[in-house]
Scaffold this motif. Structure first.
Motif, PDB file in Angstrom:
ATOM      1  N   THR A  25      43.644  38.772  34.010  1.00 41.99           N
ATOM      2  CA  THR A  25      44.391  39.333  33.355  1.00 41.99           C
ATOM      3  C   THR A  25      43.090  40.174  32.600  1.00 41.99           C
ATOM      4  N   GLU A  26      42.360  39.880  31.969  1.00 41.78           N
ATOM      5  CA  GLU A  26      41.398  40.163  31.225  1.00 41.78           C
ATOM      6  C   GLU A  26      40.574  40.584  32.144  1.00 41.78           C
ATOM      7  N   LEU A  27      40.290  39.930  33.219  1.00 39.95           N
ATOM      8  CA  LEU A  27      38.978  40.731  34.234  1.00 39.95           C
ATOM      9  C   LEU A  27      39.902  42.447  34.199  1.00 39.95           C
ATOM     10  N   SER A  28      40.562  42.479  34.944  1.00 39.44           N
ATOM     11  CA  SER A  28      41.286  44.108  35.474  1.00 39.44           C
ATOM     12  C   SER A  28      41.214  45.106  34.318  1.00 39.44           C
ATOM     13  N   ARG A  29      41.559  44.838  33.104  1.00 39.63           N
ATOM     14  CA  ARG A  29      41.679  45.525  32.074  1.00 39.63           C
ATOM     15  C   ARG A  29      40.006  45.367  32.155  1.00 39.63           C
ATOM     16  N   VAL A  30      39.118  44.908  31.453  1.00 39.77           N
ATOM     17  CA  VAL A  30      37.519  45.230  30.987  1.00 39.77           C
ATOM     18  C   VAL A  30      37.022  46.195  32.846  1.00 39.77           C
ATOM     19  N   ALA A  31      37.032  45.122  33.909  1.00 36.85           N
ATOM     20  CA  ALA A  31      36.798  46.074  34.635  1.00 36.85           C
ATOM     21  C   ALA A  31      36.185  47.829  34.819  1.00 36.85           C
ATOM     22  N   ASP A  32      35.202  48.101  35.072  1.00 37.46           N
ATOM     23  CA  ASP A  32      35.337  49.664  34.841  1.00 37.46           C
ATOM     24  C   ASP A  32      33.919  49.833  35.164  1.00 37.46           C
ATOM     25  N   VAL A  33      33.967  51.600  35.610  1.00 37.60           N
ATOM     26  CA  VAL A  33      32.821  51.919  36.295  1.00 37.60           C
ATOM     27  C   VAL A  33      31.420  51.811  35.623  1.00 37.60           C
ATOM     28  N   GLU A  39      27.506  40.602  34.805  1.00 37.68           N
ATOM     29  CA  GLU A  39      28.408  40.245  33.452  1.00 37.68           C
ATOM     30  C   GLU A  39      29.801  39.801  33.776  1.00 37.68           C
ATOM     31  N   LEU A  40      30.182  40.447  34.794  1.00 37.39           N
ATOM     32  CA  LEU A  40      31.489  39.805  34.968  1.00 37.39           C
ATOM     33  C   LEU A  40      32.015  37.985  34.651  1.00 37.39           C
ATOM     34  N   ASP A  41      30.538  38.143  36.099  1.00 39.22           N
ATOM     35  CA  ASP A  41      30.322  36.883  36.049  1.00 39.22           C
ATOM     36  C   ASP A  41      29.802  35.741  34.397  1.00 39.22           C
ATOM     37  N   GLU A  42      29.346  36.154  33.560  1.00 41.43           N
ATOM     38  CA  GLU A  42      29.217  35.888  32.532  1.00 41.43           C
ATOM     39  C   GLU A  42      29.987  35.738  31.948  1.00 41.43           C
ATOM     40  N   LEU A  43      30.559  36.762  31.181  1.00 41.97           N
ATOM     41  CA  LEU A  43      32.092  36.647  30.269  1.00 41.97           C
ATOM     42  C   LEU A  43      32.766  36.094  30.771  1.00 41.97           C
ATOM     43  N   VAL A  44      33.022  35.849  32.108  1.00 38.25           N
ATOM     44  CA  VAL A  44      34.363  34.458  32.446  1.00 38.25           C
ATOM     45  C   VAL A  44      33.963  32.927  32.427  1.00 38.25           C
ATOM     46  N   ALA A  45      32.303  32.916  32.526  1.00 40.40           N
ATOM     47  CA  ALA A  45      31.514  31.661  32.066  1.00 40.40           C
ATOM     48  C   ALA A  45      31.823  31.527  30.872  1.00 40.40           C
ATOM     49  N   ARG A  46      31.894  32.094  29.953  1.00 43.98           N
ATOM     50  CA  ARG A  46      32.026  32.459  28.132  1.00 43.98           C
ATOM     51  C   ARG A  46      33.689  32.306  27.975  1.00 43.98           C
TER      52      ARG A  46
END
Length: 255
Positions: A25-33, A39-46
């Motif tokens: 859900t967080e990924l669907s909200r923050v993923a953007d142009v 960066e997204l992989d690092e976010l999930v790793a955190r």
């Protein structure tokens, strides 16, 4: 070996399901142009570290991949549809991206995926995502005690073909529990009334994925990312589902 879990064990799986669902859900909200896949992989790793969870992907080295995977998230963009290896790529306006994520919490695994469009979406991409979503819902609806595995695949394929999409059965759903990939295999096509009977306590990942104009795939040079053979776009949806006497429980349901 096919595992059947007790009601108490299925309850114990809920934290893993919630964590995976919340992360997607967080990924669907923050993923953007402009956002980089790394960066997204690092976010999930955190998020994994903060939750005290364990990645199911980083050390994963199955026979079909050039493992170990080395990342914690699958990011499949546009004509990529499965096992997309995060790399140095910034999302562009109109990109269709599929996120597939599995993690272990307190010894239990949950696995889920979703597809979104960043920026301005094309109608044909939204249609593909809608079909894949409805196919997942149909598959889950068929995951009831007394049905057969073929009923799940038939329900999925009926939605896909009804909307004009082909179905590839090389990769599909699978058992989930203490490990990410277990028996039985859940293909995205099947004959009703055929295959293993579904019993209470079976926990499976149901995961339809479709391509716009083909059902053929090819590997990227990275040995992981699977793309459409003709360059058309793909979508992927997945939930971890427990089969119970009271009906299917979606352990990775998103708010």
């Amino acid at each position: 070996m096919i595992e059947l879990y007790s009601p108490a064990e299925i309850e114990a799986m809920r934290p893993a399901g919630r964590f995976v669902a919340d992360t997607l859900t967080e990924l669907s909200r923050v993923a953007d142009v402009g956002m980089n896949l790394l960066e997204l992989d690092e976010l999930v790793a955190r998020r994994i570290k903060e939750a005290g969870a364990v990645s199911c992907y980083v050390d994963y080295a199955p026979s079909f991949g050039a493992g170990p995977f080395g990342k914690v998230l699958c990011t499949s963009v546009n004509d990529a549809v499965l096992h997309g290896l995060p790399h140095d790529y910034k999302l562009k306006d109109g990109d269709l991206v599929s996120f597939d994520f599995a993690a272990e919490v307190d010894g239990w695994v949950a696995d889920s995926a979703l597809s979104v469009v960043v920026g301005a979406p094309a109608d044909k991409d939204l249609r593909l995502i809608d079909t894949t979503t409805r196919a997942l819902e149909a598959g889950i609806g068929a995951a009831t005690v007394g049905n057969k595995i073929g009923d799940i695949g038939h329900a999925i394929a009926t939605v896909a073909r009804g909307d004009g999409y082909g179905v590839n059965t090389q990769f599909g759903g699978h058992g989930v529990g203490r490990t990410m990939h277990g028996d039985p295999h859940i293909p995205n096509d099947g004959r009703p009334g055929r295959g293993m009977k579904l019993k209470p306590g079976l926990v499976i990942a149901i995961e339809p994925w479709f391509l716009q104009t083909t059902d053929e795939i090819r590997y990227d040079p990275d040995g992981w990312t699977l793309r459409s053979a003709d360059g058309s776009r793909g979508a992927h949806m997945e939930h971890t589902v427990a089969i119970t006497e009271d009906g299917p429980i979606i352990l990775t349901a998103r708010n």
